[in-house]
Motif scaffolding. Structure first.
Motif: not given
Ligand code: URA
Length: 434
Positions: A114, A165, A168, A179-180, A183
């Motif tokens: 990511l 995910y 983003r 959001l983190i 998530s």
């Molecule tokens: N790892 C995740 O699973 N989600 C995020 O938003 C950032 C890191």
């Protein structure tokens, strides 16, 4: 209520209700909200934030957007470990086998790369034959038999997060605390383990750049875990410089193998032992984290961790011979060396830049549909504190596309800060939140 109303309310800084958050998450899951409105929502949240209550509601709605796995047929306290994402962070593939070798059932769900960070699933797919998508029955059977399975987030688990995910990642809305937290915790809670060890990365190579922000994220996630009846421990750890020497998918798996053979870099070895120690403790197999550390160390020194990695690879269809023969990994056709311009000492290596360089080399995605080059990445030949002479190789960038490598090498070079004096290394672990 329409998506337009929800967007307008958040854009103006309003607090969303349970119904509004539920409606947004449902629309993300069933595809009724188009990507442009989801992206606008993410950007509104990025600028206006979510309250603690909204974050809890978002986590809950995302957790229930798909299946909530029932792992009750696995004996013992199931422990999952998760990192908020770093550069060169391959600790899951070291701490997981060490904890499993000590008897902890590790039912691990991992993500893909990511932004500028890597993802365990991409790394595992560099092992020939390795399957990272297993049905629940097979996943459970594997954890019962091997004590360890690592799978990607399937379409059935927190599908809303899968959608968010990916969006983003391409809309510059990753580094938001709520959001983190939502998530990470929605996936963790849906994946059914009993306890979680969270590695909250902090520094220039992490989504949270300051210790204060990283602690706040750790505390929020520990609170969400506790509110859902799960033992949750967060370690706030240094991500100012890359972890270990290798960044990129197969490059990192090779470093994992070296580390489990006792020949890994000191930072990656120590952090993996620490994470394993908290996993063993959270799993109830050690009376204290210190006792967990001693057990993890025995598993490393005695080779039980490496044997467990081989079992994991074989259990998921991969070729365990990679642990003795690195030529079985995908190989890059090209490499470019990055050299020092002057004598001095490496005072810092900007983790984020090395992450970007690795992504540019082909190891990460620029857009959500990009196909990654599993052989590409960056190998650091010098690390923080090392003395260098002009012309010394600082790093080597590998890949298969000359233009990308040229670009990546320039970024990697800029990551190195070389000064006249030796600087003291920053701590590896800043805080433990339980
Ligand atoms: N790892 C995740 O699973 N989600 C995020 O938003 C950032 C890191």
């Amino acid at each position: 209520m329409t998506m337009y109303d929800i967007l307008l309310k958040k854009r103006e800084g309003g607090t969303l209700s349970k119904e509004e958050i539920g409606c947004f998450v449902k629309g993300c899951t069933d595809g009724s909200i188009p990507d442009y409105q989801i992206s606008a929502f993410l950007m509104a949240v990025f600028f206006k934030g979510l309250s603690r209550e909204e974050t809890f509601l978002l986590t809950e709605a995302m957790m229930h957007s798909g299946d909530v796995v029932d792992l009750s047929s696995i004996a013992g306290v199931k422990v999952d470990k998760h990192s908020t994402g770093g550069v060169g962070d391959k600790t899951t593939l070291i701490a997981g086998p060490l904890a499993a070798a000590c008897g902890v059932p590790v039912a691990k769900m991992s993500g893909r790369g990511l932004g500028f960070t890597g993802g365990t699933v991409d790394k595992m797919e560099s092992i020939p034959g390795m399957r990272t998508s297993l049905e629940a029955d097979e996943f459970i059977a594997l954890v019962n038999r091997v004590k360890l399975a690592v799978i990607g987030q399937t379409g059935h688990i927190a599908p809303a997060d899968k959608k968010l995910y990916a969006l983003r990642d391409v809309t510059a809305t990753v580094d938001n605390l709520s959001l983190i937290a939502a998530s990470v915790m929605s996936k963790k809670l849906a994946s059914g383990s009993d306890a979680f060890v969270l590695d909250v990365k902090c520094g220039s190579g992490a989504f949270m750049e300051t210790v204060e922000d990283a602690k706040a994220l750790g505390e929020l996630m520990v609170e969400i875990g506790a509110a859902n009846g799960k033992k949750t421990i967060a370690l706030v750890t240094n991500m100012d410089r890359p972890l270990g020497r290798g960044v990129g998918n197969s490059i990192e798996v090779m470093e994992v193998i070296d580390t489990l053979k006792g020949a890994g870099p000191a930072d990656i070895t120590e952090l993996s032992l620490q994470l394993a120690s908290y996993m063993i403790y959270a799993g109830g197999l050690a009376a204290s984290p210190e006792a967990g550390y001693a057990a993890a160390q025995r598993a490393l020194r005695g080779g039980a961790g490496l044997a467990k990695l081989r079992e994991l690879i074989a259990g998921q269809g991969g070729n365990p011979a990679v642990t003795d023969d690195f030529s079985l990994f995908p190989r890059a056709a090209l490499s470019v060396s990055v050299c020092a311009d002057a004598d001095g000492c490496v005072g810092g290596i900007a983790a984020r830049d090395i992450g970007v360089a690795s992504r540019r080399s082909g190891a990460g995605r620029e857009t959500k549909d990009d196909v990654i080059d599993l052989s590409a990445g960056v190998i650091l030949h010098k690390t923080v504190g090392d003395a260098v002479k002009a012309g010394d190789t600082l790093a080597v960038v590998r890949g298969n596309d000359a233009e990308k490598l040229h670009d990546a090498a320039a970024v990697a070079k800029a990551a190195f800060r070389i000064g006249p004096e030796r600087t003291a290394p920053a701590p590896l672990i800043y805080a433990v939140i339980a």
